[in-house]
Design a protein around this motif. Structure first.
Motif, short mmCIF file in Angstrom:
data_model
loop_
_atom_site.label_atom_id
_atom_site.label_comp_id
_atom_site.label_asym_id
_atom_site.label_seq_id
_atom_site.Cartn_x
_atom_site.Cartn_y
_atom_site.Cartn_z
N ALA A 162 -14.13 -3.63 0.00
CA ALA A 162 -12.75 -3.32 -0.61
C ALA A 162 -12.03 -1.60 -0.53
CB ALA A 162 -12.29 -3.56 -1.88
N LEU A 163 -13.01 -1.13 -0.43
CA LEU A 163 -13.39 0.90 -0.19
C LEU A 163 -12.18 0.88 1.06
CD1 LEU A 163 -12.97 3.63 -1.73
CD2 LEU A 163 -15.66 3.87 -1.33
N ASN A 164 -13.52 0.54 2.13
CA ASN A 164 -13.53 0.56 3.99
C ASN A 164 -11.93 0.32 3.52
OD1 ASN A 164 -13.64 1.02 6.54
ND2 ASN A 164 -14.53 -1.53 5.85
N PHE A 165 -11.41 -1.39 3.16
CA PHE A 165 -10.26 -1.43 3.36
C PHE A 165 -9.11 -0.94 3.16
CE2 PHE A 165 -6.42 -3.78 2.27
CZ PHE A 165 -5.81 -4.23 3.69
N THR A 166 -9.50 -0.32 1.87
CA THR A 166 -8.66 1.03 1.26
C THR A 166 -7.87 2.38 2.24
OG1 THR A 166 -8.60 -0.30 -0.73
CG2 THR A 166 -7.87 2.38 -0.70
N MET A 219 0.72 -1.20 -0.05
CA MET A 219 0.27 0.03 -0.15
C MET A 219 0.76 1.49 -0.16
SD MET A 219 -3.56 0.66 -0.22
CE MET A 219 -4.68 -0.59 0.15
N GLN A 220 1.87 0.77 0.40
CA GLN A 220 3.23 2.19 0.55
C GLN A 220 3.29 3.54 -0.63
OE1 GLN A 220 4.25 3.48 3.04
NE2 GLN A 220 5.71 5.10 2.11
N ALA A 272 -0.98 9.57 -6.92
CA ALA A 272 -1.11 11.31 -7.82
C ALA A 272 -3.43 10.60 -7.02
CB ALA A 272 -1.82 11.44 -8.76
N MET A 273 -3.66 9.89 -7.18
CA MET A 273 -4.77 9.07 -5.97
C MET A 273 -5.04 9.21 -4.94
SD MET A 273 -8.17 8.42 -6.78
CE MET A 273 -8.44 7.97 -8.84
N GLY A 274 -3.44 8.69 -4.27
CA GLY A 274 -2.99 8.41 -2.72
C GLY A 274 -3.44 9.32 -2.01
N LYS A 275 -2.73 10.65 -3.06
CA LYS A 275 -3.36 11.71 -2.52
C LYS A 275 -3.52 12.35 -2.48
CE LYS A 275 2.25 12.25 -3.23
NZ LYS A 275 3.34 12.95 -3.92
N LEU A 276 -4.93 12.48 -3.08
CA LEU A 276 -5.35 12.68 -3.38
C LEU A 276 -6.92 12.63 -2.30
CD1 LEU A 276 -8.48 14.81 -4.94
CD2 LEU A 276 -8.70 12.90 -6.37
N LEU A 277 -6.65 10.92 -2.43
CA LEU A 277 -7.73 10.65 -1.46
C LEU A 277 -7.31 11.12 0.12
CD1 LEU A 277 -8.25 7.41 -3.15
CD2 LEU A 277 -10.13 9.02 -2.14
N MET A 278 -6.50 11.27 0.15
CA MET A 278 -5.77 11.70 1.88
C MET A 278 -6.37 13.10 2.47
SD MET A 278 -2.40 9.94 2.82
CE MET A 278 -1.37 10.38 1.59
N GLN A 279 -6.03 14.02 1.25
CA GLN A 279 -6.28 15.31 1.54
C GLN A 279 -8.21 15.19 1.06
OE1 GLN A 279 -5.20 17.09 -2.26
NE2 GLN A 279 -3.41 17.51 -1.61
N CYS A 280 -9.05 14.65 0.32
CA CYS A 280 -10.22 14.61 0.99
C CYS A 280 -11.14 14.48 2.66
CB CYS A 280 -11.52 13.26 0.61
SG CYS A 280 -10.52 13.53 -1.45
N LYS A 281 -12.03 14.93 2.71
CA LYS A 281 -12.19 15.62 3.61
C LYS A 281 -13.98 15.02 3.76
CE LYS A 281 -10.44 19.79 4.81
NZ LYS A 281 -9.01 19.05 5.24
N LEU A 282 -14.35 15.09 3.06
CA LEU A 282 -15.23 13.70 2.90
C LEU A 282 -16.19 13.44 1.16
CD1 LEU A 282 -18.53 13.24 3.72
CD2 LEU A 282 -19.37 15.36 3.35
N ARG A 319 -5.45 5.93 4.85
CA ARG A 319 -5.55 7.25 6.19
C ARG A 319 -5.32 6.69 7.62
NH1 ARG A 319 -8.90 11.37 4.18
NH2 ARG A 319 -9.48 12.18 6.09
N ARG A 320 -4.79 5.24 7.30
CA ARG A 320 -4.41 5.08 8.56
C ARG A 320 -5.07 5.20 9.75
NH1 ARG A 320 1.09 7.70 6.63
NH2 ARG A 320 1.68 5.15 5.88
N ASN A 321 -6.57 5.29 9.91
CA ASN A 321 -7.40 5.53 10.68
C ASN A 321 -8.66 4.55 10.57
OD1 ASN A 321 -10.37 6.51 11.45
ND2 ASN A 321 -9.68 8.36 11.03
N ASN A 322 -9.03 3.66 12.01
CA ASN A 322 -9.86 2.09 11.81
C ASN A 322 -10.95 2.45 12.02
OD1 ASN A 322 -7.63 0.62 11.62
ND2 ASN A 322 -6.71 1.00 14.02
N ASN A 323 -11.38 3.90 11.63
CA ASN A 323 -12.99 3.96 11.32
C ASN A 323 -13.64 3.31 10.04
OD1 ASN A 323 -13.42 5.47 13.74
ND2 ASN A 323 -12.62 7.27 12.91
N ILE A 324 -15.06 3.40 10.33
CA ILE A 324 -15.24 2.82 9.11
C ILE A 324 -15.18 3.55 7.59
CG2 ILE A 324 -17.97 3.19 9.52
CD1 ILE A 324 -19.01 1.47 7.90
#
Length: 92
Positions: A34-38, A1-2, A8-18, A43-48
């Motif tokens: 799959a999206l939940n796991f990703t 996952m590193q 670019a997609m990973g950086k975009l998803l990390m910047q999203c607020k919602l 985001r290194r966040n264990n919330n759903i």
């Protein structure tokens, strides 16, 4: 996952607020899982969904389509049959 974190997609998803997924009811539960796991990993966040998602949809609409599947297969493919459903808060 590193690698995904530095894409670019990973950086975009990390910047999203919602993220709002409309008509999620018609998506296969495996897509949502799959999206939940990703998102949790990215985001290194264990919330759903990494604490990022709003799911929208109408349960009176079409269930996920399972090619050559039975009605039971379609019921088994829906969000309510996923372990994620226990963590979903329902608002009307």
């Amino acid at each position: 996952m590193q690698y995904f974190r530095s894409s670019a997609m990973g950086k975009l998803l990390m910047q999203c607020k919602l993220i709002v997924w409309d008509e999620c009811i018609m998506a296969h539960k495996k897509s949502l899982e799959a999206l939940n796991f990703t998102l949790k990993d990215l985001r290194r966040n264990n919330n759903i969904f990494g604490g990022l998602m709003i799911l929208a949809g109408d349960f009176r609409q079409t269930l996920p389509v399972v090619p050559r599947g039975t009605p039971a297969d379609e019921l088994n493919a829906c969000l309510k049959a996923s372990p994620l459903w226990n963590n979903v808060k329902n608002y009307r």
